[in-house]
Design a protein around this motif. Structure first.
Motif, PDB file in Angstrom:
ATOM      1  N   HIS A 152     -29.936 -45.315  -8.085  1.00 34.39           N
ATOM      2  CA  HIS A 152     -29.859 -44.796  -9.450  1.00 34.39           C
ATOM      3  C   HIS A 152     -29.312 -45.855 -10.390  1.00 34.39           C
ATOM      4  O   HIS A 152     -28.500 -46.692 -10.005  1.00 34.39           O
ATOM      5  CB  HIS A 152     -28.977 -43.543  -9.490  1.00 34.39           C
ATOM      6  CG  HIS A 152     -29.511 -42.422  -8.661  1.00 34.39           C
ATOM      7  ND1 HIS A 152     -30.513 -41.578  -9.092  1.00 34.39           N
ATOM      8  CD2 HIS A 152     -29.203 -42.040  -7.388  1.00 34.39           C
ATOM      9  CE1 HIS A 152     -30.789 -40.699  -8.131  1.00 34.39           C
ATOM     10  NE2 HIS A 152     -30.018 -40.967  -7.097  1.00 34.39           N
ATOM     11  N   GLN A 153     -29.743 -45.782 -11.651  1.00 33.76           N
ATOM     12  CA  GLN A 153     -29.339 -46.782 -12.635  1.00 33.76           C
ATOM     13  C   GLN A 153     -27.901 -46.607 -13.089  1.00 33.76           C
ATOM     14  O   GLN A 153     -27.224 -47.588 -13.417  1.00 33.76           O
ATOM     15  CB  GLN A 153     -30.269 -46.716 -13.854  1.00 33.76           C
ATOM     16  CG  GLN A 153     -31.694 -47.146 -13.573  1.00 33.76           C
ATOM     17  CD  GLN A 153     -32.567 -47.084 -14.817  1.00 33.76           C
ATOM     18  OE1 GLN A 153     -32.066 -47.117 -15.944  1.00 33.76           O
ATOM     19  NE2 GLN A 153     -33.872 -46.993 -14.619  1.00 33.76           N
ATOM     20  N   ALA A 154     -27.417 -45.368 -13.159  1.00 33.93           N
ATOM     21  CA  ALA A 154     -26.071 -45.122 -13.672  1.00 33.93           C
ATOM     22  C   ALA A 154     -25.312 -44.176 -12.755  1.00 33.93           C
ATOM     23  O   ALA A 154     -25.905 -43.296 -12.118  1.00 33.93           O
ATOM     24  CB  ALA A 154     -26.141 -44.539 -15.088  1.00 33.93           C
ATOM     25  N   ILE A 155     -24.002 -44.348 -12.713  1.00 35.98           N
ATOM     26  CA  ILE A 155     -23.132 -43.559 -11.846  1.00 35.98           C
ATOM     27  C   ILE A 155     -22.136 -42.788 -12.716  1.00 35.98           C
ATOM     28  O   ILE A 155     -21.468 -43.367 -13.577  1.00 35.98           O
ATOM     29  CB  ILE A 155     -22.348 -44.462 -10.860  1.00 35.98           C
ATOM     30  CG1 ILE A 155     -23.309 -45.380 -10.092  1.00 35.98           C
ATOM     31  CG2 ILE A 155     -21.509 -43.602  -9.918  1.00 35.98           C
ATOM     32  CD1 ILE A 155     -24.340 -44.658  -9.242  1.00 35.98           C
ATOM     33  N   ALA A 204     -14.972 -49.454  -5.468  1.00 37.23           N
ATOM     34  CA  ALA A 204     -16.230 -48.893  -5.961  1.00 37.23           C
ATOM     35  C   ALA A 204     -16.419 -49.221  -7.442  1.00 37.23           C
ATOM     36  O   ALA A 204     -17.509 -49.646  -7.868  1.00 37.23           O
ATOM     37  CB  ALA A 204     -16.252 -47.386  -5.733  1.00 37.23           C
ATOM     38  N   VAL A 205     -15.372 -49.020  -8.236  1.00 36.29           N
ATOM     39  CA  VAL A 205     -15.478 -49.302  -9.666  1.00 36.29           C
ATOM     40  C   VAL A 205     -15.637 -50.798  -9.907  1.00 36.29           C
ATOM     41  O   VAL A 205     -16.446 -51.227 -10.745  1.00 36.29           O
ATOM     42  CB  VAL A 205     -14.251 -48.738 -10.409  1.00 36.29           C
ATOM     43  CG1 VAL A 205     -14.243 -49.200 -11.863  1.00 36.29           C
ATOM     44  CG2 VAL A 205     -14.258 -47.209 -10.354  1.00 36.29           C
ATOM     45  N   ALA A 206     -14.892 -51.612  -9.174  1.00 37.86           N
ATOM     46  CA  ALA A 206     -15.011 -53.064  -9.325  1.00 37.86           C
ATOM     47  C   ALA A 206     -16.420 -53.544  -8.986  1.00 37.86           C
ATOM     48  O   ALA A 206     -16.957 -54.441  -9.649  1.00 37.86           O
ATOM     49  CB  ALA A 206     -13.982 -53.764  -8.439  1.00 37.86           C
ATOM     50  N   PHE A 222     -21.565 -46.925 -15.800  1.00 33.43           N
ATOM     51  CA  PHE A 222     -20.877 -45.819 -15.150  1.00 33.43           C
ATOM     52  C   PHE A 222     -19.910 -45.173 -16.135  1.00 33.43           C
ATOM     53  O   PHE A 222     -19.496 -45.781 -17.133  1.00 33.43           O
ATOM     54  CB  PHE A 222     -20.122 -46.291 -13.895  1.00 33.43           C
ATOM     55  CG  PHE A 222     -18.867 -47.068 -14.170  1.00 33.43           C
ATOM     56  CD1 PHE A 222     -17.630 -46.437 -14.259  1.00 33.43           C
ATOM     57  CD2 PHE A 222     -18.907 -48.452 -14.336  1.00 33.43           C
ATOM     58  CE1 PHE A 222     -16.475 -47.154 -14.502  1.00 33.43           C
ATOM     59  CE2 PHE A 222     -17.762 -49.178 -14.589  1.00 33.43           C
ATOM     60  CZ  PHE A 222     -16.533 -48.522 -14.674  1.00 33.43           C
ATOM     61  N   LEU A 223     -19.558 -43.940 -15.858  1.00 31.70           N
ATOM     62  CA  LEU A 223     -18.578 -43.196 -16.643  1.00 31.70           C
ATOM     63  C   LEU A 223     -17.735 -42.344 -15.704  1.00 31.70           C
ATOM     64  O   LEU A 223     -18.232 -41.884 -14.671  1.00 31.70           O
ATOM     65  CB  LEU A 223     -19.258 -42.243 -17.632  1.00 31.70           C
ATOM     66  CG  LEU A 223     -19.792 -42.774 -18.958  1.00 31.70           C
ATOM     67  CD1 LEU A 223     -20.472 -41.641 -19.700  1.00 31.70           C
ATOM     68  CD2 LEU A 223     -18.679 -43.382 -19.795  1.00 31.70           C
ATOM     69  N   VAL A 224     -16.506 -42.123 -16.081  1.00 36.17           N
ATOM     70  CA  VAL A 224     -15.703 -41.092 -15.449  1.00 36.17           C
ATOM     71  C   VAL A 224     -15.863 -39.838 -16.309  1.00 36.17           C
ATOM     72  O   VAL A 224     -15.390 -39.788 -17.443  1.00 36.17           O
ATOM     73  CB  VAL A 224     -14.224 -41.496 -15.358  1.00 36.17           C
ATOM     74  CG1 VAL A 224     -13.404 -40.380 -14.705  1.00 36.17           C
ATOM     75  CG2 VAL A 224     -14.073 -42.794 -14.581  1.00 36.17           C
ATOM     76  N   VAL A 225     -16.572 -38.865 -15.773  1.00 37.41           N
ATOM     77  CA  VAL A 225     -16.876 -37.624 -16.500  1.00 37.41           C
ATOM     78  C   VAL A 225     -15.954 -36.550 -15.936  1.00 37.41           C
ATOM     79  O   VAL A 225     -16.208 -35.989 -14.869  1.00 37.41           O
ATOM     80  CB  VAL A 225     -18.359 -37.239 -16.334  1.00 37.41           C
ATOM     81  CG1 VAL A 225     -18.683 -35.997 -17.155  1.00 37.41           C
ATOM     82  CG2 VAL A 225     -19.255 -38.398 -16.746  1.00 37.41           C
ATOM     83  N   THR A 226     -14.886 -36.294 -16.651  1.00 30.65           N
ATOM     84  CA  THR A 226     -13.816 -35.488 -16.100  1.00 30.65           C
ATOM     85  C   THR A 226     -13.522 -34.255 -16.941  1.00 30.65           C
ATOM     86  O   THR A 226     -13.630 -34.295 -18.174  1.00 30.65           O
ATOM     87  CB  THR A 226     -12.528 -36.321 -15.945  1.00 30.65           C
ATOM     88  OG1 THR A 226     -11.457 -35.480 -15.526  1.00 30.65           O
ATOM     89  CG2 THR A 226     -12.142 -36.990 -17.261  1.00 30.65           C
ATOM     90  N   ASN A 227     -13.137 -33.183 -16.281  1.00 33.37           N
ATOM     91  CA  ASN A 227     -12.682 -31.981 -16.970  1.00 33.37           C
ATOM     92  C   ASN A 227     -11.200 -32.045 -17.328  1.00 33.37           C
ATOM     93  O   ASN A 227     -10.653 -31.086 -17.871  1.00 33.37           O
ATOM     94  CB  ASN A 227     -12.944 -30.733 -16.113  1.00 33.37           C
ATOM     95  CG  ASN A 227     -14.367 -30.236 -16.248  1.00 33.37           C
ATOM     96  OD1 ASN A 227     -15.102 -30.644 -17.135  1.00 33.37           O
ATOM     97  ND2 ASN A 227     -14.759 -29.339 -15.355  1.00 33.37           N
TER      98      ASN A 227
END
Length: 285
Positions: free
Chosen positions: A19-22, A43-45, A54-59
Motif C-alpha cells: 500500500h502507498q500510505a500507512i 516501523a515509523v523510522a 503515514f499518519l497516526v489516526v487516533t481517537n
C-alpha cells in the motif's frame, strides 16, 4: 474485504510494500499506557526513510498535535506534528457546522480538548442547569471530576430539553476501552457517552438525543486522513475491530489488526463482517 473471508498474516515489512500510505492507530499499536510498544520506533523510522506517507489516526482527543508529537518523540517514536490526526482535530469543524461560533459549549476533557472548541470562537463553559449550554463535547475521560461532571451534564441536557433547546451532543473519542499495559485496561470517553445516552433514553424515551460521533469509525475521520496522505491506497493498522477495521471498511480501504492491543488472534480471525484484511503479530519484522 468480503464477509467471512480469512485475513492474510503478514509482517509489517511485507505490509508496507502492498500500500502507498500507512495509517496507524496510537494506543495498542504504537503505544500503551506503559510506553512504546515493541517495533513502533523502527516501523515509523522505516517509513520516514522510504518517504512513504503515514499518519497516526487516533481517537485520543486529549492532546494537540504538537503535544502528541512530543510524547511520541520522548518515547523514541519519530512522529512529527504533521503526522498526527486526532479526533480532537475534528471538534472545531464539527462545531462550526452547527454554527457554534460565539455560543456556549461544555467540553469534557483536557485543556487541549477545550482549545479545539475555542478555535472557532466557541465559549467553553461548565455545565449549568440554570443556563444550559448550546453543545456538549465529550473528548476525553480525563481532565475533570468524572462522576460529578457527568451528573451535572446529564441534568443540564435534561433542563435544555425541557426548555425546547436540547444541546448538540458531539463525541470526539468513541472508544470504550484502552489498553494500559500488562494485560490491564481502562474505560475511555465512549463509555462515558454511553452512560449519558442510556440515562437519557431511560428518562426521555424516543426524544432522547444521541451523540454525533467524530472519531473512528466515523467516515469523516478516515476521509480527512486520506485527504492528508493524498491517496486512497492506504491501510489502517489498529487494534480494534469496531473502530479501526469497521471504519476502514466504511470508506473502502484495507485494514490490519495488530495483536498488541485489545483484539485477540481468535477474534481477528473469526470476525465475520468486520474481518480485517491483514493480521500482524506486531510491528517487528
Amino acid at each position: 474485504m468480503l464477509a467471512d473471508s480469512v485475513p492474510v498474516r503478514l509482517a509489517f515489512s511485507g505490509l508496507i510494500d502492498r500500500h502507498q500510505a500507512i495509517l496507524f492507530d496510537a494506543y495498542g499499536v504504537l503505544v500503551d499506557a506503559s510506553g512504546a510498544l515493541p517495533g513502533a520506533a523502527d516501523a515509523v523510522a522505516l517509513l520516514l526513510r522510504r518517504e512513504q506517507p503515514f499518519l497516526v489516526v487516533t481517537n485520543d482527543a486529549s492532546r494537540a498535535p504538537a503535544r502528541a508529537s512530543a510524547r511520541f518523540t520522548k518515547l523514541g517514536i519519530p512522529v512529527r506534528p504533521e503526522h498526527v490526526l486526532s479526533s480532537g482535530m475534528l471538534i472545531a469543524p464539527a462545531l462550526a457546522s452547527h454554527e457554534m461560533h460565539g455560543r456556549r459549549v461544555v467540553v469534557l476533557g483536557t485543556g487541549d480538548s477545550a482549545d479545539y472548541a475555542r478555535q472557532i470562537g466557541a465559549v467553553v463553559v461548565d455545565p449549568d442547569v440554570a443556563d444550559p449550554a448550546d453543545a456538549v463535547v465529550i473528548a476525553d475521560e480525563g481532565g475533570f471530576d468524572t462522576l460529578g461532571t457527568l451528573d451535572d451534564t446529564l441534568s443540564m441536557i435534561l433542563a435544555g430539553h425541557a426548555r425546547g433547546r436540547t444541546p448538540v451532543l458531539l463525541l470526539a473519542n468513541p472508544d470504550l476501552v484502552y489498553p494500559s499495559g500488562g494485560g490491564t485496561f481502562g474505560l475511555t470517553a465512549g463509555s462515558l457517552a454511553g452512560m449519558l445516552e442510556r440515562a437519557l433514553q431511560l428518562l426521555l424515551g424516543s426524544e432522547a438525543p444521541r451523540f454525533e460521533v467524530l472519531g473512528k469509525p466515523a467516515p469523516r475521520h478516515f476521509e480527512t486522513a486520506l485527504s492528508m496522505v493524498g491517496t486512497r491506497d492506504a491501510v489502517m493498522l489498529g487494534d480494534t475491530l469496531h473502530t479501526d477495521v469497521a471504519g476502514a471498511h466504511g470508506v473502502g480501504i484495507a485494514s490490519a489488526i495488530v495483536l498488541t492491543g485489545v483484539t485477540t488472534d481468535a477474534q481477528a480471525m473469526h470476525a465475520g463482517v468486520h474481518a480485517p484484511t491483514y493480521v500482524l503479530n506486531g510491528l517487528i519484522g
